[in-house]
Design an enzyme around this catalytic site. Structure first.
Site, PDB file in Angstrom:
ATOM      1  N   LYS A 299     -35.039 111.220  22.395  1.00 46.04           N
ATOM      2  CA  LYS A 299     -34.046 110.620  21.498  1.00 46.04           C
ATOM      3  C   LYS A 299     -34.002 111.369  20.166  1.00 46.04           C
ATOM      4  CE  LYS A 299     -32.194 107.281  22.499  1.00 46.04           C
ATOM      5  NZ  LYS A 299     -30.918 107.089  23.246  1.00 46.04           N
TER       6      LYS A 299
ATOM      7  N   CYS B 210     -12.486  77.048   4.622  1.00 46.84           N
ATOM      8  CA  CYS B 210     -12.715  78.432   4.211  1.00 46.84           C
ATOM      9  C   CYS B 210     -12.023  79.361   5.208  1.00 46.84           C
ATOM     10  CB  CYS B 210     -14.200  78.733   4.159  1.00 46.84           C
ATOM     11  SG  CYS B 210     -14.555  80.454   3.687  1.00 46.84           S
TER      12      CYS B 210
ATOM     13  N   CYS C  27     -12.470  80.309  -0.614  1.00 44.91           N
ATOM     14  CA  CYS C  27     -11.976  78.924  -0.600  1.00 44.91           C
ATOM     15  C   CYS C  27     -12.279  78.157  -1.882  1.00 44.91           C
ATOM     16  CB  CYS C  27     -12.547  78.166   0.598  1.00 44.91           C
ATOM     17  SG  CYS C  27     -14.343  77.902   0.522  1.00 44.91           S
TER      18      CYS C  27
ATOM     19  N   CYS D  68     -17.430  80.301  -3.513  1.00 44.75           N
ATOM     20  CA  CYS D  68     -16.879  81.141  -2.446  1.00 44.75           C
ATOM     21  C   CYS D  68     -15.558  81.764  -2.903  1.00 44.75           C
ATOM     22  CB  CYS D  68     -16.660  80.323  -1.175  1.00 44.75           C
ATOM     23  SG  CYS D  68     -15.880  81.263   0.168  1.00 44.75           S
TER      24      CYS D  68
ATOM     25  N   CYS E 103     -21.571  78.796   2.609  1.00 49.80           N
ATOM     26  CA  CYS E 103     -20.376  78.256   1.970  1.00 49.80           C
ATOM     27  C   CYS E 103     -20.239  76.802   2.396  1.00 49.80           C
ATOM     28  CB  CYS E 103     -19.144  79.055   2.398  1.00 49.80           C
ATOM     29  SG  CYS E 103     -17.581  78.294   1.960  1.00 49.80           S
TER      30      CYS E 103
ATOM     31  N   GLU F 120     -30.882 119.441  28.995  1.00 49.32           N
ATOM     32  CA  GLU F 120     -29.461 119.110  28.953  1.00 49.32           C
ATOM     33  C   GLU F 120     -29.165 118.219  27.748  1.00 49.32           C
ATOM     34  OE1 GLU F 120     -29.335 118.905  33.852  1.00 49.32           O
ATOM     35  OE2 GLU F 120     -28.883 117.113  32.670  1.00 49.32           O
TER      36      GLU F 120
ATOM     37  N   LYS G 152     -27.789 115.168  25.969  1.00 47.49           N
ATOM     38  CA  LYS G 152     -27.499 113.804  26.419  1.00 47.49           C
ATOM     39  C   LYS G 152     -26.221 113.349  25.721  1.00 47.49           C
ATOM     40  CE  LYS G 152     -29.673 109.294  27.074  1.00 47.49           C
ATOM     41  NZ  LYS G 152     -28.673 108.458  26.388  1.00 47.49           N
TER      42      LYS G 152
END
Length: 673
Positions: free
Chosen positions: A311, A429, A408, A405, A423, A111, A113
């Site tokens: 699987k 930020c 910021c 960053c 950061c 079957e 899955k």
């Protein structure tokens, strides 16, 4: 013909046409003719409400919005399946069966899955009376009102139904419906859904059944569970044919084969055509077809020995990596991710994939402009495996972490001994603040339903919130002026916020987002200290005395509570009515694991990591995150890692999933000696 007879005739006709359309996919009338019959039924019901039957197609969507999903104890346990990761695993399973049975199986059932949500459907005297999720296999959630909206789930069975029958199936979202849903999301300016499986599960757990109905879910029935009465059948195949005759939807792609070579051939064909159908599959279930052989093979504590799930392997595709960007998470950790030309892999279209950290990027030598291999299996986050070097264009450059960053403007640094950059902007930020708030309201934390990224972004943009404590000051009147918000949605969100005030201490500690404090550690801290005040007063030495908590975590907790801003925020949470301590709740289970400390690693069939921990704690035991000489036992599931080697080196008992269930049932005595 009187009105009642005509009404029953209309019900019978519409039920037959629904069955042909939604179950058999073989309609015999056009949509307009069906609509005329349906309209006549509606007019009759409007004029004669006393006639309205529970099985009428007009009753599929209705009933009050659910506040919660009640627990349902399954009449018969819904077991998980063991997995075969390759054909060698599958052959070994078959050899074990032959050795156990003493003969070759007469036939196998193969079957597809389905990648969806497992459910149990109960019919009494032919009428659908209950639908429940799988849950932990013993207790699920009552989702009857929502499942009634799924048109391929018959409300009334055909033919001679038994007094009581419970069947198992998989609810899924067809790929075509998933694509259409995401088109509607895009038109509305909303975030697209990630994959059909998660969307199907979320659709079934909607509080409003009409929302479930709008998703056009479907079901495949794959097993007969509990039954009272009915015919005496001797094979799984004959059971499924009988189930189909009763009007339940059984996948025509399933097949019964006579020997193991034909099983392998079925798997090969299913693998080749895995994306040819309008639903996602993540494997093939192979069962003994003979019910007598099934009974003789028996069960382990977690799964039937007579069935296994093969699987399907992860899929890999190539695409172009256009750009590497960074995201700042809730703790300030900076994570690079790949922005790629869209590619369909593992059943979904992938455009982004995590790259973990700068060291990992350099190890794989992945560069912007590369053609890269992308892998995805099931619900696993897409992964960039590596570049296709022979296709690398000239002039590509090694990627370097930015020093500033982009969100910021503060410096990005790499702390000593750590792989992840950070950061330094704190909650100045906007990226970090957004992720922190999203973590605070998430299901594993304060579980505030309805507060997703879009809502958080709006509230931040308008200055209505700046930290978690501000959430508890929101009112319906704050939300009504916002674009897209109505009285109902605003009231629901405020109700969800109010409900979160009484979350357990462990959830609050986790929600605070302390560096290195996940759900398990939060549970240990809550159990040991009992209140935020006691935890905030503890020093690192006190915290490190807890089994499973090392110096790095202890230092992180101490430093977090030493921050005046954090203390101020916690104080405002308390003043807003958020519970800062745990009420002691006595467990009704036998306290047979008092004095027992276990570590859980790997995947335990039948349990999530949280439910396994709770099962131990409810019996008086303690779960820690690291193996030490004080550990009573290691519970090792599939893919157990380094903890297994350490436990074996220390001579600590190692229990598999089946033995774990026995430990829960029989107490700690089995660890003696």
């Amino acid at each position: 013909m009187d009105i009642a007879e005509r009404y029953r005739e209309l019900l019978d006709q519409l039920r037959e046409h629904n069955h042909r359309y939604h179950v058999l996919d073989a309609p015999i009338i056009d949509d307009n003719t069906y609509d005329l019959l349906y309209r006549e039924l509606v007019e009759l019901e409007d004029a004669h409400p006393e006639l309205v039957a529970n099985v009428s197609p007009t009753q599929r969507v209705g009933g009050p919005v659910a506040e919660a999903f009640s627990p349902v104890t399954h009449r018969q346990r819904m077991f998980s399946l063991d997995n075969a990761m390759d054909l060698d695993d599958l052959a070994k399973w078959n050899e074990r069966l032959i050795g156990s049975l003493g003969h070759q199986p007469s036939a196998y059932s193969c079957e597809l899955k389905i990648d969806g949500l497992a459910v149990s459907l109960t019919y009494e005297s032919g009428f659908l009376t209950r639908a429940a999720t799988r849950g932990d296999g013993v207790v699920g959630e009552d989702v009857t009102a929502n499942v009634r909206t799924i048109r391929s789930v018959p409300l009334e069975l055909r033919g001679d139904a038994p007094p009581v029958m419970e069947v198992r199936g998989e609810i899924y979202l067809p790929v075509s419906e998933f694509d259409a849903l995401n088109e509607r999301q895009a038109e509305a300016g909303l975030q697209p859904y990630i994959n059909p499986r998660n969307t199907a599960a979320g659709s079934v757990r909607q509080k409003d059944p009409s929302t479930t109905a709008s998703r056009n879910l479907a079901v495949w029935i794959y097993q007969l569970g509990h039954i009272e009465g009915g015919p005496d059948l001797d094979t799984h195949t004959s059971q499924m044919q009988w189930i189909a005759d009763l009007g339940l939807r059984v996948n025509p792609a399933n097949a019964t084969v006579s020997d193991f070579d034909e099983v392998v051939a079925y798997i090969a064909d299913a693998t080749e055509h895995r994306h040819d159908r309008d639903y996602e599959t993540d494997g093939i279930v192979v069962k003994l077809d003979s019910l007598r052989d099934q009974q003789e093979a028996g069960f382990t504590a977690r799964s039937p020995k007579w069935a296994i799930a093969f699987k399907l392997p992860p899929e890999e595709k190539t695409t172009r990596l256009d750009e590497i960007r960074i995201n700042v998470g809730r703790t300030g950790a900076v994570t690079p991710y790949a922005v790629m030309e869209p590619v369909f892999v593992g059943g979904v279209t992938v455009t982004n994939a995590t790259l973990h950290n700068e060291g990992e990027i350099h190890r794989k030598d992945v560069r912007p402009g590369d053609t890269v291999i992308v892998r995805r299996a099931g619900d696993v986050i897409p992964e960039v495996v590596g570049p296709v070097l022979e296709l690398r264009p000239p002039g590509t450059e090694v990627w370097r972490m930015p020093t500033v960053c982009p969100y910021c403007g503060n410096p990005i640094v790499l702390p000593d001994g750590q792989a992840k950059a950070k950061c330094t902007g704190g909650f100045e930020c906007p990226s970090r603040l957004r992720e922190y708030l999203s973590h605070f309201v998430s299901r594993g934390a304060m579980d505030i339903d309805g507060m997703g990224y879009r809502t958080i972004d709006t509230l931040l943009e308008l200055g209505l919130i700046s930290d978690p404590a501000d959430i508890y000051g929101l009112a319906v009147d704050d939300l009504l002026p916002l674009d897209g918000w109505k009285e109902t949605s605003a009231t629901n969100l405020i109700a969800a916020i109010d409900a979160s005030r009484m979350r357990s201490l462990s959830k609050l500690v986790f929600a605070l987002g302390i560096d290195h404090v996940g759900g398990t550690v939060a549970g240990l801290l809550a159990s040991e200290f009992g209140s935020i005040d006691a935890l905030a007063s503890a020093n690192a030495d006190d915290i490190e005395q807890i089994d499973g908590i090392g110096p790095e975590i202890a230092r992180s907790v101490e430093e977090w509570f030493a921050d005046p801003g954090n203390n101020d925020m916690v104080g405002r949470l308390g003043r807003a009515g958020v519970s800062l301590e745990d009420d002691v709740v006595e467990s009704s289970l036998a306290q047979n694991l008092v004095g027992t400390t276990v570590v859980i690693t790997g995947a335990i069939e039948g349990f999530t990591r949280d439910s396994a921990r709770e099962a131990v704690e409810q019996r008086g035991g303690k779960v820690t995150s690291s193996v030490s000489s004080r550990t009573s036992a290691l519970i090792a599931g599939e893919r157990a890692g380094s903890k297994l080697a350490k436990a074996e080196s220390l001579g600590i008992p190692v229990l598999d999933g089946e033995e774990f269930v026995a430990l829960l049932d029989g107490g700690a005595g089995m660890l003696d000696g």
